[in-house]
Motif scaffolding. Structure first.
Motif, PDB file in Angstrom:
ATOM      1  N   GLU A  98       0.849  -1.187   0.000  1.00  0.00           N
ATOM      2  CA  GLU A  98       0.000   0.000   0.000  1.00  0.00           C
ATOM      3  C   GLU A  98       0.880   1.232   0.000  1.00  0.00           C
ATOM      4  OE1 GLU A  98      -3.725   1.944   2.554  1.00  0.00           O
ATOM      5  OE2 GLU A  98      -2.742   0.100   3.220  1.00  0.00           O
ATOM      6  N   GLU A  99       0.546   2.186  -0.850  1.00  0.00           N
ATOM      7  CA  GLU A  99       1.249   3.474  -0.912  1.00  0.00           C
ATOM      8  C   GLU A  99       2.761   3.301  -1.024  1.00  0.00           C
ATOM      9  OE1 GLU A  99       0.002   5.792   2.407  1.00  0.00           O
ATOM     10  OE2 GLU A  99      -2.037   6.057   1.651  1.00  0.00           O
ATOM     11  N   GLU A 100       3.192   2.500  -2.007  1.00  0.00           N
ATOM     12  CA  GLU A 100       4.602   2.270  -2.335  1.00  0.00           C
ATOM     13  C   GLU A 100       5.364   1.567  -1.216  1.00  0.00           C
ATOM     14  OE1 GLU A 100       6.162   6.142  -3.392  1.00  0.00           O
ATOM     15  OE2 GLU A 100       5.652   5.792  -5.478  1.00  0.00           O
ATOM     16  N   CYS A 101       4.666   0.940  -0.279  1.00  0.00           N
ATOM     17  CA  CYS A 101       5.331   0.297   0.852  1.00  0.00           C
ATOM     18  C   CYS A 101       4.854  -1.145   1.001  1.00  0.00           C
ATOM     19  CB  CYS A 101       5.052   1.074   2.136  1.00  0.00           C
ATOM     20  SG  CYS A 101       5.811   0.343   3.612  1.00  0.00           S
ATOM     21  N   ILE A 102       5.804  -2.074   1.224  1.00  0.00           N
ATOM     22  CA  ILE A 102       5.479  -3.465   1.517  1.00  0.00           C
ATOM     23  C   ILE A 102       5.622  -3.675   3.015  1.00  0.00           C
ATOM     24  CG2 ILE A 102       6.098  -5.887   1.143  1.00  0.00           C
ATOM     25  CD1 ILE A 102       7.147  -5.113  -1.591  1.00  0.00           C
ATOM     26  N   SER A 103       4.547  -4.189   3.639  1.00  0.00           N
ATOM     27  CA  SER A 103       4.512  -4.319   5.088  1.00  0.00           C
ATOM     28  C   SER A 103       4.115  -5.729   5.500  1.00  0.00           C
ATOM     29  CB  SER A 103       3.510  -3.324   5.696  1.00  0.00           C
ATOM     30  OG  SER A 103       3.836  -1.991   5.345  1.00  0.00           O
ATOM     31  N   PHE A 104       4.417  -6.041   6.755  1.00  0.00           N
ATOM     32  CA  PHE A 104       4.065  -7.327   7.362  1.00  0.00           C
ATOM     33  C   PHE A 104       3.106  -7.075   8.518  1.00  0.00           C
ATOM     34  CE2 PHE A 104       4.650 -10.294  10.852  1.00  0.00           C
ATOM     35  CZ  PHE A 104       4.597 -11.547  10.250  1.00  0.00           C
ATOM     36  N   TYR A 105       2.110  -7.983   8.686  1.00  0.00           N
ATOM     37  CA  TYR A 105       1.152  -7.833   9.785  1.00  0.00           C
ATOM     38  C   TYR A 105       0.821  -9.206  10.357  1.00  0.00           C
ATOM     39  CZ  TYR A 105      -3.188  -7.002  12.333  1.00  0.00           C
ATOM     40  OH  TYR A 105      -4.145  -6.960  13.299  1.00  0.00           O
ATOM     41  N   TYR A 106       0.764  -9.255  11.692  1.00  0.00           N
ATOM     42  CA  TYR A 106       0.311 -10.487  12.357  1.00  0.00           C
ATOM     43  C   TYR A 106      -0.312 -10.109  13.690  1.00  0.00           C
ATOM     44  CZ  TYR A 106       0.421 -14.936  14.865  1.00  0.00           C
ATOM     45  OH  TYR A 106       0.075 -16.061  15.586  1.00  0.00           O
ATOM     46  N   LYS A 107      -1.449 -10.755  14.019  1.00  0.00           N
ATOM     47  CA  LYS A 107      -2.064 -10.566  15.330  1.00  0.00           C
ATOM     48  C   LYS A 107      -2.111 -11.903  16.050  1.00  0.00           C
ATOM     49  CE  LYS A 107      -6.014  -9.019  18.028  1.00  0.00           C
ATOM     50  NZ  LYS A 107      -7.300  -8.298  18.085  1.00  0.00           N
ATOM     51  N   LEU A 108      -1.675 -11.909  17.307  1.00  0.00           N
ATOM     52  CA  LEU A 108      -1.739 -13.084  18.166  1.00  0.00           C
ATOM     53  C   LEU A 108      -2.855 -12.868  19.185  1.00  0.00           C
ATOM     54  CD1 LEU A 108      -0.529 -15.765  19.335  1.00  0.00           C
ATOM     55  CD2 LEU A 108       0.846 -14.287  20.835  1.00  0.00           C
ATOM     56  N   PRO A 109      -4.037 -13.463  18.973  1.00  0.00           N
ATOM     57  CA  PRO A 109      -5.096 -13.364  19.989  1.00  0.00           C
ATOM     58  C   PRO A 109      -4.691 -14.164  21.229  1.00  0.00           C
ATOM     59  CG  PRO A 109      -5.944 -14.136  17.858  1.00  0.00           C
ATOM     60  CD  PRO A 109      -4.458 -14.266  17.818  1.00  0.00           C
ATOM     61  N   THR A 110      -5.080 -13.709  22.399  1.00  0.00           N
ATOM     62  CA  THR A 110      -4.701 -14.433  23.614  1.00  0.00           C
ATOM     63  C   THR A 110      -5.619 -14.092  24.772  1.00  0.00           C
ATOM     64  OG1 THR A 110      -2.903 -14.905  25.167  1.00  0.00           O
ATOM     65  CG2 THR A 110      -3.070 -12.652  24.355  1.00  0.00           C
ATOM     66  N   ARG A 111      -5.874 -15.084  25.620  1.00  0.00           N
ATOM     67  CA  ARG A 111      -6.541 -14.863  26.899  1.00  0.00           C
ATOM     68  C   ARG A 111      -5.573 -15.132  28.055  1.00  0.00           C
ATOM     69  NH1 ARG A 111     -12.083 -14.567  26.580  1.00  0.00           N
ATOM     70  NH2 ARG A 111     -12.321 -15.273  28.743  1.00  0.00           N
ATOM     71  N   ASP A 112      -4.412 -15.670  27.717  1.00  0.00           N
ATOM     72  CA  ASP A 112      -3.399 -15.988  28.725  1.00  0.00           C
ATOM     73  C   ASP A 112      -2.048 -15.498  28.231  1.00  0.00           C
ATOM     74  OD1 ASP A 112      -2.082 -17.001  30.909  1.00  0.00           O
ATOM     75  OD2 ASP A 112      -2.010 -19.063  30.155  1.00  0.00           O
ATOM     76  N   PRO A 113      -1.814 -14.182  28.280  1.00  0.00           N
ATOM     77  CA  PRO A 113      -0.604 -13.606  27.666  1.00  0.00           C
ATOM     78  C   PRO A 113       0.679 -14.146  28.286  1.00  0.00           C
ATOM     79  CG  PRO A 113      -1.733 -11.984  29.033  1.00  0.00           C
ATOM     80  CD  PRO A 113      -2.649 -13.152  28.926  1.00  0.00           C
ATOM     81  N   SER A 114       1.658 -14.427  27.419  1.00  0.00           N
ATOM     82  CA  SER A 114       2.933 -14.996  27.848  1.00  0.00           C
ATOM     83  C   SER A 114       4.079 -14.198  27.261  1.00  0.00           C
ATOM     84  CB  SER A 114       3.036 -16.458  27.391  1.00  0.00           C
ATOM     85  OG  SER A 114       4.365 -16.913  27.418  1.00  0.00           O
ATOM     86  N   ALA A 115       4.955 -13.653  28.122  1.00  0.00           N
ATOM     87  CA  ALA A 115       6.114 -12.907  27.638  1.00  0.00           C
ATOM     88  C   ALA A 115       7.065 -13.809  26.872  1.00  0.00           C
ATOM     89  CB  ALA A 115       6.844 -12.254  28.812  1.00  0.00           C
ATOM     90  N   GLN A 116       7.167 -15.080  27.294  1.00  0.00           N
ATOM     91  CA  GLN A 116       8.059 -16.016  26.602  1.00  0.00           C
ATOM     92  C   GLN A 116       7.601 -16.251  25.166  1.00  0.00           C
ATOM     93  OE1 GLN A 116       6.757 -16.556  29.639  1.00  0.00           O
ATOM     94  NE2 GLN A 116       8.593 -16.443  30.950  1.00  0.00           N
ATOM     95  N   LEU A 117       6.280 -16.414  24.988  1.00  0.00           N
ATOM     96  CA  LEU A 117       5.755 -16.636  23.639  1.00  0.00           C
ATOM     97  C   LEU A 117       5.936 -15.395  22.776  1.00  0.00           C
ATOM     98  CD1 LEU A 117       4.247 -18.249  21.516  1.00  0.00           C
ATOM     99  CD2 LEU A 117       2.086 -17.534  22.589  1.00  0.00           C
TER     100      LEU A 117
END
Length: 324
Positions: A98-117
């Protein structure tokens, strides 16, 4: 009615800070969050792609990973075809244009957030984006996010004249005081001396074989993947043929066996600190100042063979062995 099991945005943010702190070897309270809620992640590479982390509390709580890979890219059928091909192979996330830029996107849904993950995902995504921005640039042109625009990008702290004038050794060792153990500092010093600026200065008069070798040396330090970086330098300096360890023991810098020395090395820290001030724009400027040649054109003339994932030197039982 509020869900008592649902993590709050503050809980998510605390986990995100801890994950970034673990990856960047800093304290969670030192992790900076901008006014829009984004954390800029120092991903331990040569800053070729800008990785951002954010948290999202609604409607599904989770962690958002966003990265800019290439800018100044022209739309074309080949661009969309290549992005689709890469997306089919990506283990997580998607690329978009989009708009001359290539980007990456990812969402990690969570109910038990982990700093290690989250920390593990940061490392995985950092590898993916730094691998694919080179692939995309080679096929489509444009600029990687850390590459200099003509005239220099405002806000690019790695494109200053002061940096351009510093030796490659100085750039690599600028943050030497941040190493967490003496062994890491020794290895950084050794790697900083791997690329000789005297050899680079003689580049124009060198034959093709020597030119290819000089560019390969620069590639190992500045452009190689984390796996290749570790395998190459551990192998190069860890084989019985190389006397560097014996020399450090003889002068009293080290008082341990070679195996003990290499067991204490944190290669992620070494790579991060070696490359923090060595992006491609700075190296290209330094190379041009020393040789009068264009770095990108020379790399095209003498390309380094892609790493096949195999160790550069023979190993037995996890140890490098002497050559015959």
């Amino acid at each position: 009615m509020a869900d008592p099991c649902r993590p709050t945005e503050q809980e998510l943010l605390d986990v995100a800070k801890q994950a970034v702190a673990d990856c960047c070897s800093i304290a969670p309270e030192d992790v900076r969050v901008d006014k829009d809620g984004f954390i800029v992640v120092d991903n331990g590479k040569d800053a070729t792609a800008a990785l951002l982390l954010n948290v999202d509390g609604a409607p599904t709580p989770g962690f958002l990973f966003f990265a800019n890979l290439l800018k100044r890219v022209d739309a074309s059928p080949s661009l969309y075809r290549l992005i689709n091909e890469i997306n089919l192979k990506l283990p997580i996330g998607t690329l978009s244009f989009e708009e001359e830029c290539i980007s990456f996107y990812y969402k990690l849904p969570t109910r038990d957030p982990s700093a290690q993950l989250v920390a593990w995902l940061i490392r995985v995504i950092a590898e993916l984006i730094d691998e694919h921005d080179d692939t995309l640039q080679e096929a489509l042109g444009g600029l990687r996010w850390a590459d200099e625009d003509e005239g220099g990008d405002e806000g690019d702290t790695n494109s200053s004249t002061e940096d351009d004038d510093q030796t490659i050794e100085d750039l690599i060792l600028r943050d030497l005081e941040q190493v967490t153990n003496d062994c890491n500092g020794v290895m950084m010093t050794v790697i900083a001396n791997y690329v000789s600026e005297e050899e680079i200065a003689d580049y124009a008069e060198a034959d093709d074989e020597d030119k290819a070798f000089i560019l390969e040396q620069l590639h190992r330090v500045v452009h190689s993947s984390p796996e290749e970086f570790q395998d190459y330098f551990r192998g190069y300096y860890g084989t019985p043929d190389n006397s560097f360890h014996a020399e450090f023991v003889e002068e009293g810098t080290l008082r341990m066996s070679q195996d003990e020395f290499f067991a204490q090395l944190d290669w992620n820290e070494i790579l991060t600190l070696c490359r923090r001030h060595c992006n491609s724009g700075i190296i290209a400027a330094r190379f041009s100042a020393l040789t009068g040649e264009d770095y990108s054109r020379e790399r095209e003339k003498f390309p380094v063979q892609p790493w096949d994932g195999q160790p550069q030197w023979a190993m037995e039982n996890g140890q490098y062995v002497a050559s015959e």
